[in-house]
Design an enzyme around this catalytic site. Structure first.
Site, short mmCIF file in Angstrom:
data_model
loop_
_atom_site.label_atom_id
_atom_site.label_comp_id
_atom_site.label_asym_id
_atom_site.label_seq_id
_atom_site.Cartn_x
_atom_site.Cartn_y
_atom_site.Cartn_z
N TYR A 53 0.82 -1.21 0.00
CA TYR A 53 0.00 0.00 0.00
C TYR A 53 0.85 1.26 0.00
O TYR A 53 0.44 2.29 -0.54
CB TYR A 53 -1.00 -0.04 1.16
CG TYR A 53 -2.04 -1.11 0.92
CD1 TYR A 53 -3.12 -0.89 0.07
CD2 TYR A 53 -1.91 -2.38 1.49
CE1 TYR A 53 -4.06 -1.88 -0.20
CE2 TYR A 53 -2.84 -3.38 1.23
CZ TYR A 53 -3.91 -3.13 0.39
OH TYR A 53 -4.82 -4.11 0.11
N VAL A 88 -10.44 3.09 -3.87
CA VAL A 88 -9.78 3.58 -2.66
C VAL A 88 -8.98 4.85 -2.93
O VAL A 88 -8.38 5.41 -2.02
CB VAL A 88 -8.88 2.49 -2.02
CG1 VAL A 88 -9.72 1.30 -1.57
CG2 VAL A 88 -7.77 2.04 -2.97
N HIS A 104 -14.77 0.76 0.13
CA HIS A 104 -13.65 -0.16 0.38
C HIS A 104 -12.47 0.51 1.08
O HIS A 104 -11.36 -0.01 1.06
CB HIS A 104 -13.20 -0.80 -0.94
CG HIS A 104 -14.25 -1.68 -1.54
ND1 HIS A 104 -14.29 -2.00 -2.88
CD2 HIS A 104 -15.32 -2.31 -0.98
CE1 HIS A 104 -15.33 -2.79 -3.12
NE2 HIS A 104 -15.96 -2.98 -1.98
N GLY A 175 -17.94 2.33 -14.72
CA GLY A 175 -16.72 1.55 -14.58
C GLY A 175 -16.80 0.37 -13.65
O GLY A 175 -15.80 -0.07 -13.10
N THR A 176 -17.99 -0.16 -13.46
CA THR A 176 -18.13 -1.39 -12.67
C THR A 176 -19.31 -2.16 -13.24
O THR A 176 -20.34 -1.56 -13.56
CB THR A 176 -18.32 -1.10 -11.17
OG1 THR A 176 -18.40 -2.34 -10.46
CG2 THR A 176 -19.57 -0.29 -10.88
#
Length: 232
Positions: A53, A88, A104, A175-176
């Site tokens: 991350y 995120v 998320h 976009g999903t």
């Protein structure tokens, strides 16, 4: 003022240079989910997970909102807009959206590993200090971890997102696909008769039972077409 709820996924940020996770060249190809995005991975090797991350944060600070993000933000000039995002990144906020629900988690935030959702132990990182160092601790003494919803963990903001979907006068998905949750689930909360638009360059199989109008374009071109449609 009409209420628009916009649900966005990884495809929203592709034009900003951020890899999707599931595509052929996505992040999961090089970083298996089991090593970086589960609670078990965190327990086994928190340093490895934090390093992943840390790397993503450096990519994010080099990215900029694309025209799609900006057009979503511009809807606020004429509508009451809530953005619900599976992403995120903070590109919606950077583009000017003022009401964003992150399902998320948020990459630029870190938190307690013992009490993830306690805001008292959350903080936002900024350049150049983007790394969580090995052994670094949160305010409650637990290891500092990314403020990310790992696979297998609950999604606390799904309730707020469902409540927003119920209030929508217009519902937009960007976009999903409708086969990826929570997108498919949130559509079911939209009241009957409310128009639903889907922006995605790929064909999407609609199994929701809703009448959905697809604009088969990327985020920026799709939002340009939809903006013109809403202004018409």
């Amino acid at each position: 003022m009409k209420k628009i709820v916009v649900l966005t996924g990884a495809g929203m940020s592709v034009e900003s240079g951020l890899s999707t996770f599931r595509d052929a060249d996505g992040l999961w190809e090089n970083y298996p989910v089991a090593r970086v995005a589960t609670h078990e991975a965190w327990e086994d090797d928190p340093e490895y997970v934090n390093n992943f991350y840390n790397m993503l944060r450096k990519k994010l600070v080099a990215a900029k909102p694309n025209e799609g993000h900006k057009l979503v933000a511009a809807l606020e000039q004429r509508f009451n807009v809530t953005v619900v995002t599976q992403n995120v990144d903070n590109l919606h906020e950077m583009a000017g959206s003022t009401h964003v629900i992150h399902l998320h988690g948020e990459l630029m935030k870190v938190c307690s590993s013992r009490d993830v959702d306690n805001p008292a132990y959350q903080r936002t990182l900024s350049a150049p200090n983007l790394d969580v160092m090995p052994g670094e601790r949160a305010g409650d003494g637990s290891l500092l971890r990314p403020f990310i919803v790992f696979f297998g963990e609950g999604v606390p903001n799904i309730v707020a997102a469902a409540e927003e979907a119920q209030k929508a006068d217009i519902f937009i998905i960007i976009g999903t696909s409708l086969n990826v949750y929570p997108a498919a689930g949130l559509v079911q909360y939209v009241k009957p008769g409310v128009p639903v638009y889907l922006i995605d360059p790929n064909p999407v199989r609609n199994t929701s039972g809703r009448n959905i109008r697809q604009i088969q374009k990327g985020a920026s071109a799709g939002m340009k077409e939809l903006t013109e449609l809403l202004e018409g």
